[in-house]
Design a protein around this motif. Structure first.
Motif, PDB file in Angstrom:
ATOM      1  N   ASN A   2       0.970  -1.145   0.146  1.00 23.64           N
ATOM      2  CA  ASN A   2       0.122   0.121   0.023  1.00 23.64           C
ATOM      3  C   ASN A   2       0.827   1.213   0.361  1.00 23.64           C
ATOM      4  OD1 ASN A   2      -2.376  -1.431   0.058  1.00 23.64           O
ATOM      5  ND2 ASN A   2      -3.049  -1.224   2.335  1.00 23.64           N
ATOM      6  N   GLU A   3       1.788   1.058   0.659  1.00 28.07           N
ATOM      7  CA  GLU A   3       3.444   2.063   0.513  1.00 28.07           C
ATOM      8  C   GLU A   3       3.103   2.833  -0.472  1.00 28.07           C
ATOM      9  OE1 GLU A   3       6.613   4.017   3.179  1.00 28.07           O
ATOM     10  OE2 GLU A   3       6.017   1.632   3.188  1.00 28.07           O
ATOM     11  N   GLU A   6       0.156   4.012  -2.192  1.00 31.20           N
ATOM     12  CA  GLU A   6       0.151   5.661  -2.625  1.00 31.20           C
ATOM     13  C   GLU A   6       1.609   6.626  -2.950  1.00 31.20           C
ATOM     14  OE1 GLU A   6      -2.477   7.209  -0.418  1.00 31.20           O
ATOM     15  OE2 GLU A   6      -3.148   5.375  -0.908  1.00 31.20           O
ATOM     16  N   ARG A   9       0.044   7.445  -6.558  1.00 26.11           N
ATOM     17  CA  ARG A   9      -0.797   8.148  -7.003  1.00 26.11           C
ATOM     18  C   ARG A   9      -0.898   9.925  -6.853  1.00 26.11           C
ATOM     19  NH1 ARG A   9      -3.322   4.116  -3.047  1.00 26.11           N
ATOM     20  NH2 ARG A   9      -4.858   2.580  -4.265  1.00 26.11           N
ATOM     21  N   HIS A  10       0.355   9.918  -5.773  1.00 26.54           N
ATOM     22  CA  HIS A  10       0.291  11.205  -5.562  1.00 26.54           C
ATOM     23  C   HIS A  10       1.830  11.720  -6.479  1.00 26.54           C
ATOM     24  CE1 HIS A  10      -0.770  11.010  -1.678  1.00 26.54           C
ATOM     25  NE2 HIS A  10      -1.268  11.944  -1.702  1.00 26.54           N
ATOM     26  N   THR A  45      -1.693   2.679 -11.055  1.00 38.34           N
ATOM     27  CA  THR A  45      -1.723   2.115 -10.136  1.00 38.34           C
ATOM     28  C   THR A  45      -1.299   0.809 -10.823  1.00 38.34           C
ATOM     29  OG1 THR A  45      -3.584   2.685 -10.513  1.00 38.34           O
ATOM     30  CG2 THR A  45      -2.340   3.950  -8.131  1.00 38.34           C
TER      31      THR A  45
END
Length: 490
Positions: A2-3, A6, A9-10, A45
């Protein structure tokens, strides 16, 4: 991971346009009838899986594919051939009747899964006629890794190793074809490979990509079209003789544009004029065959008649949702309950079921009961039956419709949209997508090549690339960890 997701996404706004542009340039595109190309959306992603899980899903796919081939052979060798032959077009039927006894190897198959919250893949169907996207999947994963790795300042000299670590479906396909060829021609390797498709095929850019990779791997490969081919005792196009043929051509396209030479070629397996390891096998891909696999769990004589192994039956048990031929009459239900009439139960409980025409492609005749009244449902019903029918009326129309061998009914496999970031050449868009997972396999080879998978995403529950879906890069957890470490080192 998940890291990493994230971070992606940014950072997507910084690398997403380049990702979309490069993927399109490499061939992630649908080709229209006029020859123009439309980009297939790609996400910033990825889907991230442990390499062991990728292998496990491929093993599931291999066992389901083998079981489907056996089941089709059992039906065609018994007294109920019309169950499968009756749904085929005239030419498909003629080829199936001529070749089914000789089909023992399938160089490439693909099983499409939905993966729910419990992370247990549930198989929706087995693809054996044109189980495509080996090239699309490689383009998506390779371009993603190249673009993101450079954005993360990953060492350029180590990029090739990263790509190798993630695997390649194009390479697996090539090795499957070579292993199959060696089994048919002991001690020999093909020097020339023809990738046969229609001119302006919707997926021709993928085939061109595969031809380029095959040439890199060592074979002289070209994309060829039916009108290019001739030869009395060999497969010849533009003066070149091809020793192996990889087919990306639906038999029904030959009915639209007849080619007696190709029709005859398709009728000889594994090939006389050239080795031919992905023959038309509509009878294996028909959803009735898939329904019979499901039914074999409750009907021991059906499993015995198809000579299904304990391993194949276990693969069916853990991954195949309850699926039956859609007919009036009593049967056992998804929970083992007794149903007095299957059609009546399905009509009364739309939220539990999905109807699928046994022989069709592109999701044109798939109806999800809980989607009644939505635009996709209404459009499909309008196209097939002239009106956006209520569910109960659709059920009655479907059970009486023999087109494509009739319908099967399948218990609904629960899935939920996932958050992703779609990329275009002008920007990125956070959105929610339904995602499926397709695992590749081979049947009848001495060993399985290192197959992987492909993930598609769509805003609609029925996921289809030509119908507007996108490709989500699939990377392994080890590769994802290396990318994350590179980002943290910046």
């Amino acid at each position: 991971m998940n890291e990493l997701l994230e971070v992606l996404r940014h950072q997507a706004a910084h690398f997403g346009p380049e990702l979309a542009r490069t993927a399109f340039q490499r061939g992630l595109a649908v080709t229209k009838k006029d020859g123009t190309r439309q980009p297939i959306p790609i996400t910033a992603t990825p889907v991230i899986l442990e390499a062991a899980e990728v292998r496990r899903r491929c093993e599931l796919a291999a066992r389901l594919s083998s079981a489907a081939l056996k089941m089709a052979e059992a039906v065609l060798g018994g007294n109920s051939q019309e169950v499968l032959l009756g749904g085929l077009s005239p030419l498909e039927r003629a080829i199936a009747e001529r070749t089914w006894r000789q089909v023992s190897r399938l160089a490439t198959t693909r099983v499409d899964f939905f993966v729910g919250a419990g992370q247990q893949p549930r198989a929706l169907e087995v693809n054996t006629t044109i189980p495509a996207m080996q090239g699309y999947s490689d383009i998506a994963a390779r371009v993603f890794l190249e673009v993101v790795a450079r954005h993360f300042r990953y060492p350029e000299r180590a990029l090739a190793s990263l790509l190798t670590l993630n695997g390649s479906n194009a390479l697996a396909l090539y090795r499957a074809l070579l292993d199959g060829y060696a089994a048919e021609r002991p001690g020999q390797m093909p020097e020339t490979i023809a990738l046969l498709c229609r001119r302006h095929d919707a997926q021709i850019s993928e085939l061109q990509y595969l031809a380029e990779r095959f040439r890199e791997f060592g074979a002289d490969a070209d994309v060829v079209h039916p009108e290019d081919v001739s030869g009395d005792d060999a497969f010849i196009a533009h003066g070149k003789t091809y020793q192996m043929v990889y087919r990306h051509l639906f038999v029904r396209r030959l009915e639209e544009n007849p080619s007696p030479w190709i029709e005859d070629f398709f009728g000889t397996v594994p090939g006389r004029k050239a080795v031919f390891l992905n023959p038309p096998t509509s009878q294996v891909e028909e959803k009735v065959t898939f329904a019979l696999l499901s039914q074999a769990l409750a009907t021991p004589e059906l499993a015995e008649g198809a000579q299904l192994t304990p391993e194949e039956l276990e693969a069916i048990r853990v991954s195949v949702p309850w699926t039956r031929r859609f007919r009036h009459g009593p049967t056992g239900g998804p929970m083992g309950e007794s149903l007095e009439d299957l059609v009546a139960t399905v009509a009364a409980e739309p939220q539990r079921f999905v109807l699928k025409r046994s022989w069709d492609y592109g999701g044109k005749a798939v109806f999800i009961g809980r989607s009644v009244g939505t635009v996709p449902y209404n459009e499909r019903a309008q196209a097939l039956y002239g009106a956006p029918l209520p569910w109960a009326e659709l059920c009655e129309r479907a059970v009486a419709d023999p087109t494509g061998g009739g319908y099967v009914v399948q218990e609904l496999v629960e899935t939920s949209p996932e958050p992703h970031v779609l990329c275009t050449e002008t920007g990125v868009l956070p959105t929610s997508l339904y995602v499926d997972y397709s695992a590749y396999a081979s049947v009848g080879l001495a060993r399985q090549p290192a197959w992987g998978g492909v993930c598609r995403g769509s805003m609609a529950e029925i996921v289809n690339i030509v119908g507007g879906g996108g490709v989500i890069p699939l990377i392994t957890a080890e590769v994802a960890h290396k990318l994350l470490m590179a980002w943290k080192a910046l």
